[in-house]
Design an enzyme around this catalytic site. Structure first.
Site, PDB file in Angstrom:
ATOM      1  N   ASP A 145       0.907  -1.270  -0.039  1.00 37.67           N
ATOM      2  CA  ASP A 145       0.042   0.087   0.083  1.00 37.67           C
ATOM      3  C   ASP A 145       1.027   1.304   0.013  1.00 37.67           C
ATOM      4  O   ASP A 145       1.359   1.604   1.026  1.00 37.67           O
ATOM      5  CB  ASP A 145      -0.964   0.209   1.337  1.00 37.67           C
ATOM      6  CG  ASP A 145      -2.047  -1.007   1.252  1.00 37.67           C
ATOM      7  OD1 ASP A 145      -1.637  -2.029   0.526  1.00 37.67           O
ATOM      8  OD2 ASP A 145      -3.169  -0.927   1.971  1.00 37.67           O
ATOM      9  N   LYS A 208      -6.746   3.177  -3.384  1.00 38.80           N
ATOM     10  CA  LYS A 208      -7.229   3.259  -2.046  1.00 38.80           C
ATOM     11  C   LYS A 208      -7.652   4.584  -1.659  1.00 38.80           C
ATOM     12  O   LYS A 208      -6.824   5.639  -2.143  1.00 38.80           O
ATOM     13  CB  LYS A 208      -6.328   2.567  -1.086  1.00 38.80           C
ATOM     14  CG  LYS A 208      -6.479   2.658   0.322  1.00 38.80           C
ATOM     15  CD  LYS A 208      -5.649   1.757   0.942  1.00 38.80           C
ATOM     16  CE  LYS A 208      -5.406   2.001   2.434  1.00 38.80           C
ATOM     17  NZ  LYS A 208      -4.013   1.162   3.214  1.00 38.80           N
ATOM     18  N   LYS A 244     -10.175  -0.039  -2.698  1.00 33.05           N
ATOM     19  CA  LYS A 244     -10.167  -0.194  -1.298  1.00 33.05           C
ATOM     20  C   LYS A 244     -10.582   1.180  -0.440  1.00 33.05           C
ATOM     21  O   LYS A 244      -9.771   1.818  -0.343  1.00 33.05           O
ATOM     22  CB  LYS A 244      -8.696  -0.792  -0.894  1.00 33.05           C
ATOM     23  CG  LYS A 244      -8.606  -0.793   0.330  1.00 33.05           C
ATOM     24  CD  LYS A 244      -7.195  -1.477   0.990  1.00 33.05           C
ATOM     25  CE  LYS A 244      -6.914  -1.216   2.457  1.00 33.05           C
ATOM     26  NZ  LYS A 244      -5.656  -1.962   2.898  1.00 33.05           N
TER      27      LYS A 244
END
Lengths: 308, 290
Positions: A145, A208, A244
């Site tokens: 991430d 995300k 996400k």
């Protein structure tokens, strides 16, 4: 729909093609997702699906190996008293904790996601960010991430942001890359859309919303705009990108609203933890309480669930 | 021109706020002559659950306040009630009391709050014990609040019954979800205004109006309610639902005007006893005073 799908495009072209966002329209559309009635049987299915999509997260300065091991145990044993529950999709930790998570999760199908690239601010040099990424991958992370450089993005240096994502993607190797836009710092929905388009074209496997360190985080409006970016990209190229939302999704109800939205915008193909995740720490317990409530008819107490 | 009278809307009290019931339902109560007095919220199961959530949220900080501070806040409730005596007397008269009986009820209520305010920093010392054990341990028991307590207020008393059942529960650091008397609910909501203006944090006391069948039944089966206080004869229908989390049921059947209607046990009944075994050097011998 674009026809020049094979031709490489420059960051400035991508940005120029990002559509304007009608904020009022977004709000009205999002409000409608929250009015869908979900019957008990579908609710149970939805709750279990939401559980299986969680990236169980701990990203704090005070994290210890003990805390991470405990969380990994929880990831695999959500509530053993209740049969047939899925596990969560992944655990999400800092690079220094990846090894511990890796050892704790041997033999399970749970992925290990690690934040990298000088998370959460991203204020560092490219070299350090790439080393951070490689370290996490070497330690056993299967998903990375990363955060984008919001300062550069806001000052219009789209090339810089684009190149950085490309470089991190390369450093990831086989690990899947989630690109955190940190929407709370991007100010407008238009910027969210632009950043989404940039990240998608630069090779993100997932986009995300947030680091979880800044509010507002994953509001439905922001998730909606990002889902639309994924949809437009899919229509143009046929390539799927994951989503996400992270930060602020702490109730089962909100999770179900998100699933409804994904289903209605992207379709059932995305209702899978390969393509949709929730970044959350306290969501799992609330979903578990809702599952037990749906099963027994009794409203539950946090006293009977794990302490996060 | 004649002035239009402003009628009061009686709402429920959840988490320090006065929302209408989420169900939108209400019922009408009347005076002795049958004239309608007010529309009262008919709280739903959802309202009861919301109140439990608010009470649970308030639990930590209320139970962690010092005993002395809780006593001060309770005394403040009595002060505020004293200042609004006339309003309560007028409401009690509307509900059918005589002037004299109404004044007596309000005064007794104030005195009862002051009584429990005094207990706040004393019940722990009186009720805790050092226990004799035949091993090398210093063994002592102290009281701890149970958590969220449901209270089904006395049906036959408007203000005094409510005060007498709610106040001892919060004295010991618990938070409350209370259902007011179904036929005499006016003073309960006005009392919520008193609580709201006397430093009682939102959520510590939540007051609903409606039926036992809906509200108390929800509280009885709710896993996050730790104990239930109510009238003996109301309990039979709910006791089975309370089994799942071994909820403690505390029943009363009292004439609230009598002195025996208050006492330490009203506080200690809604407490858990925590016993600690503290290892020490052997003092269990003949010379030990333990």
């Amino acid at each position: 729909m674009r026809t020049d799908k094979e031709k490489p495009v420059s960051p400035s072209e991508i940005i120029a093609k990002s559509p304007q966002i009608d904020k009022v329209g977004v709000e009205e559309r999002v409000a409608r997702f929250q009015t869908r009635s979900i019957k008990n049987e579908s609710k149970m299915q939805g709750l279990k699906m939401a559980l299986s999509m969680i990236d169980l997260t701990t990203l704090e300065g005070k994290d210890t190996p003990g805390k991470v091991m405990q969380m990994c145990y929880k990831a695999a044993h959500l509530h053993d008293q209740f049969p047939d529950l899925p596990t969560v999709a992944a655990v999400c930790v800092y690079p220094s904790m990846v090894k511990i998570a890796h050892e704790a999760l041997i033999g399970s199908n749970i992925q290990i996601a690690s934040v990298a690239t000088a998370f959460p601010s991203g204020q560092s040099t490219l070299e350090i960010k790439l080393n951070d990424t490689k370290f996490a991958v070497d330690q056993g992370a299967t998903e990375i991430d990363m955060v984008i450089s919001r300062g550069k993005f806001l000052s219009g240096e789209y090339n810089f942001v684009f190149d950085e994502i490309c470089a991190v993607k390369e450093a990831c190797g086989k690990a899947r890359l989630k690109v955190i836009l940190e929407t709370g710092e991007l100010v407008t929905l238009e910027n969210v859309r632009k950043a989404s388009d940039l990240a998608i074209h630069a090779g993100a496997d997932f986009i995300k919303t947030s680091t979880g360190k800044i509010q507002p985080a994953a509001t439905m409006q922001i998730t909606y705009v990002m889902l639309m970016a994924i949809k437009d990209h899919f229509n143009a190229t046929g390539k799927m990108v994951g989503m996400k939302p992270a930060g602020g999704i702490s109730t089962a109800k909100l999770a179900l609203h998100n699933l409804v939205m994904v289903n209605e915008i992207l379709g059932p193909k995305w209702l899978d933890n390969q393509w949709f995740r929730f970044g959350a720490s306290s969501l799992a317990n609330d979903i578990l309480m809702q599952i037990l409530k749906t099963d027994t008819g009794l409203y539950q107490s946090a006293d009977y669930f794990t302490i996060d | 021109m004649e002035r239009l009278e402003i009628l009061k809307t009686y709402k429920i009290y959840i988490g320090g706020q006065f929302p209408r019931t989420e169900s939108g339902r209400y019922y009408v109560i009347s005076d002795k002559k049958g004239n309608p007095l007010a529309n009262i919220c008919l709280a739903s199961r959802k309202d009861a659950r919301n109140a439990v959530v608010a009470a649970r949220k308030a639990c930590g900080s209320w139970s962690e306040k010092t005993a002395f501070n809780r006593g001060q806040i309770l005394y403040r409730i009595a002060e505020m009630l004293e200042g609004r005596k006339e309003q309560f007397v007028a409401e009690l008269i509307k509900l059918g009391s005589t002037q004299k009986a109404a004044e007596k009820e309000v005064e007794l209520s104030i005195d009862r709050i002051v009584y429990y305010a005094g207990w706040a920093d004393k019940y722990q010392q009186i009720s805790s014990t050092v226990n004799p054990v035949s091993s090398s341990h210093f063994n002592f028991s102290v009281l701890e609040p149970m958590g969220v307590v449901g209270v089904s207020c006395p049906q036959d008393s408007s203000l005094l019954g409510l005060v007498s059942t709610i106040i001892p529960v919060i004295t010991g650091g618990n938070t409350v979800v209370a259902l007011a008397s179904e036929s005499l609910p006016l003073c309960a909501i006005t009392f919520a205004e008193v609580l709201n203006s006397s430093d009682v944090p939102g959520g510590v006391v939540n007051i609903l109006t409606g039926t036992q069948k809906e509200v108390v039944a929800t509280l009885a089966s709710h896993m996050d309610v730790n104990a239930l206080v109510g009238n003996t004869k109301d309990f039979n229908s709910f006791s089975e639902a309370a089994v799942d989390n071994l909820k403690r049921l505390i029943s009363f059947d009292a004439d609230w005007t009598k002195p025996e209607a208050h006492g330490l046990h009203f506080v200690s009944d809604v407490q858990e006893v925590k016993t600690t075994w503290h290892p020490i050097e052997n003092i269990g011998g003949a010379s030990s005073s333990y």
